[in-house]
Structure formats: structure tokens, C-alpha cells
Design a protein around this motif. Structure first.
Motif, short mmCIF file in Angstrom:
data_model
loop_
_atom_site.label_atom_id
_atom_site.label_comp_id
_atom_site.label_asym_id
_atom_site.label_seq_id
_atom_site.Cartn_x
_atom_site.Cartn_y
_atom_site.Cartn_z
N ASN A 23 0.83 -1.21 0.00
CA ASN A 23 0.00 0.00 0.00
C ASN A 23 0.86 1.26 0.00
O ASN A 23 0.53 2.26 -0.65
N ASP A 24 1.99 1.23 0.72
CA ASP A 24 2.92 2.36 0.69
C ASP A 24 3.45 2.58 -0.72
O ASP A 24 3.56 3.72 -1.20
N ALA A 27 0.81 4.05 -3.02
CA ALA A 27 0.64 5.47 -2.76
C ALA A 27 1.77 6.28 -3.39
O ALA A 27 1.55 7.35 -3.98
N GLY A 31 1.02 8.57 -6.46
CA GLY A 31 1.27 9.93 -6.01
C GLY A 31 2.21 10.68 -6.93
O GLY A 31 2.05 11.88 -7.18
N GLU A 36 -4.70 9.67 -6.80
CA GLU A 36 -4.93 8.81 -5.64
C GLU A 36 -5.00 7.36 -6.12
O GLU A 36 -5.57 7.08 -7.17
N PRO A 37 -4.43 6.42 -5.39
CA PRO A 37 -4.49 5.02 -5.82
C PRO A 37 -5.94 4.58 -6.03
O PRO A 37 -6.76 4.69 -5.11
N SER A 40 -6.57 -1.04 -4.09
CA SER A 40 -5.74 -1.34 -2.91
C SER A 40 -4.72 -2.43 -3.21
O SER A 40 -4.80 -3.12 -4.24
N TYR A 87 6.11 1.88 -9.52
CA TYR A 87 6.07 0.89 -8.43
C TYR A 87 7.32 0.01 -8.49
O TYR A 87 7.98 -0.24 -7.47
#
Length: 222
Positions: A23-24, A27, A31, A36-37, A40, A87
Motif C-alpha cells: 500500500n505504501d 501510494a 502519487g 490517488e491510488p 488497494s 512501483y
């Protein structure tokens, strides 16, 4: 405990963990794109393996997964693909660390045994962890289960590692933290196992022993 002359080990959750959660990373990835993601980490984890028949690498599976999840949640799929690239970049060498006691345990085991690493995941995903931790030289073989062979709990990755090391199952033991992949998988290949953690109460196979931390493994094998 019986004498063993070969030790095979798992990687994720046995020797190391990520510094930042998925999740980090989501984001950070979205970001950077000013979004916004739209989904999830759980959405991603539940979906990504479904792309295995459409992509050879985890990088490409992730790009497909991010693109479709982004589109399903009202965004251009190109945003998803771009976020997947960020990512992957963010999940660099600095994002992995040893579990407490794992580095010392690995060094102690290396002094006494030939070691093999048997990990689910291809080189594109696992090499950054292995090299980021600086542990490649500790292992005489690395088997990427799900890439070189079928994934654990299939016996093939364990058998490949034993063949590479010139060892046999009766004289070898496997250390892992996932009951199904590691304990059941090792048993499928005829190996005893040490579980880092607790087995389920209704498990079909018992590990030879359980430990709270990888730091306990060398002492257990003495």
C-alpha cells in the motif's frame, strides 16, 4: 535432531521482508503521477497471478494488472501502466531488509553446510532482494520456483536444488515460513522442514520443528 549435510532455505518472510508495504508503494507510485491510488494492495495481490498466462515476467503481469484495475476504477489504463513502472522502480534494493537475526543465522549456516535457496518468484522479482541483501555468495544454487520449475509446493524446485548440490532428500532439511508452500512442499519432495512460525492446527504434515525466528535455526541444527 538427525544430522543433515545440506540446508535449503526460503527467502521472503524467512530471511527478509520489505521495508515498505504494498500500500505504501501504491501510494508512492500513483502519487508521483498526481493520482490517488484507484485500488488497494489487496486488489492487486488477488488479481496479479491471473495474468501469468499472458505475461512471462512479474513486471509485465503487474503492468497488465495495474492497467485493468485502473480502467475498472475510472482511469486511463496508461495511468495504470505508468504507475506499475514507478512501483517497480520504487521497490528497489533499499526496500528490503533482513529479518532480525537472519543475517547472522545465514552466516553461521554457511560455515557448516552447502546452502540452496528455493524461492517462489522469477529473477526479475527475486534478484533485487538477493543482491540487495548481498547474500548471493552464500548459496551454491538458487532455484526460482514458478520460473525455473513449477512453484512450491510442487516438489520440482526442491528436487532441482538437491540435484544442483549433489544432495539427497534424506540428508537435507528445508527452512521456510509458509506452511503450504514450504512445509507441505518440502514433504512432497521427501524433505524434513523447519517452520519459522506456527503450523495450522489441522495441517496434513508436521514440520520437524518450529522456531520463532531464523536466528534459532543454527542452534536447532547443532
Amino acid at each position: 535432531m538427525a544430522d543433515y549435510d545440506t540446508v535449503l532455505l526460503d527467502l521472503d518472510g524467512t530471511l527478509c521482508e520489505y521495508v515498505r508495504t504494498k500500500n505504501d508503494l501504491l501510494a508512492a507510485a500513483f502519487g508521483e503521477l498526481g493520482v490517488e491510488p484507484p485500488f488497494s494492495a489487496r486488489d492487486y495481490v488477488e488479481r496479479v497471478d491471473l495474468y501469468a498466462d499472458r505475461a512471462d515476467s512479474m513486471v509485465e503481469r503487474r503492468r497488465l494488472c495495474f492497467a485493468e484495475l485502473a480502467e475498472e476504477n475510472g482511469h486511463d489504463p496508461d495511468i495504470g501502466r505508468a504507475a506499475a513502472d514507478v512501483y517497480a522502480r520504487e521497490r528497489d534494493h533499499s526496500n528490503v531488509r533482513f529479518l532480525d537475526g537472519a543475517s547472522e543465522a545465514l552466516a553461521a549456516l554457511r560455515e557448516r553446510y552447502p546452502l540452496g535457496l528455493v524461492t517462489n518468484g522469477g529473477p526479475d522479482m527475486q534478484d533485487q532482494k538477493i543482491d540487495g541483501l548481498g547474500v548471493r555468495e552464500h548459496f551454491e544454487t538458487v532455484v526460482y520456483a514458478g520460473h525455473d520449475t513449477p512453484a512450491k509446493p510442487d516438489p520440482a524446485p526442491f528436487e532441482r536444488a538437491l540435484s544442483d548440490l549433489g544432495s539427497n532428500a534424506e540428508r537435507s532439511i528445508y527452512v521456510g515460513n509458509n506452511y503450504e508452500s514450504d512445509v507441505v512442499g518440502a514433504a512432497n519432495a521427501g524433505l524434513a522442514s523447519i517452520l519459522v512460525g506456527e503450523p495450522p492446527v489441522d495441517g496434513s504434515v508436521d514440520p520437524l520443528a518450529t522456531v520463532d525466528s531464523p536466528a534459532d535455526v543454527p542452534r536447532l541444527l547443532e
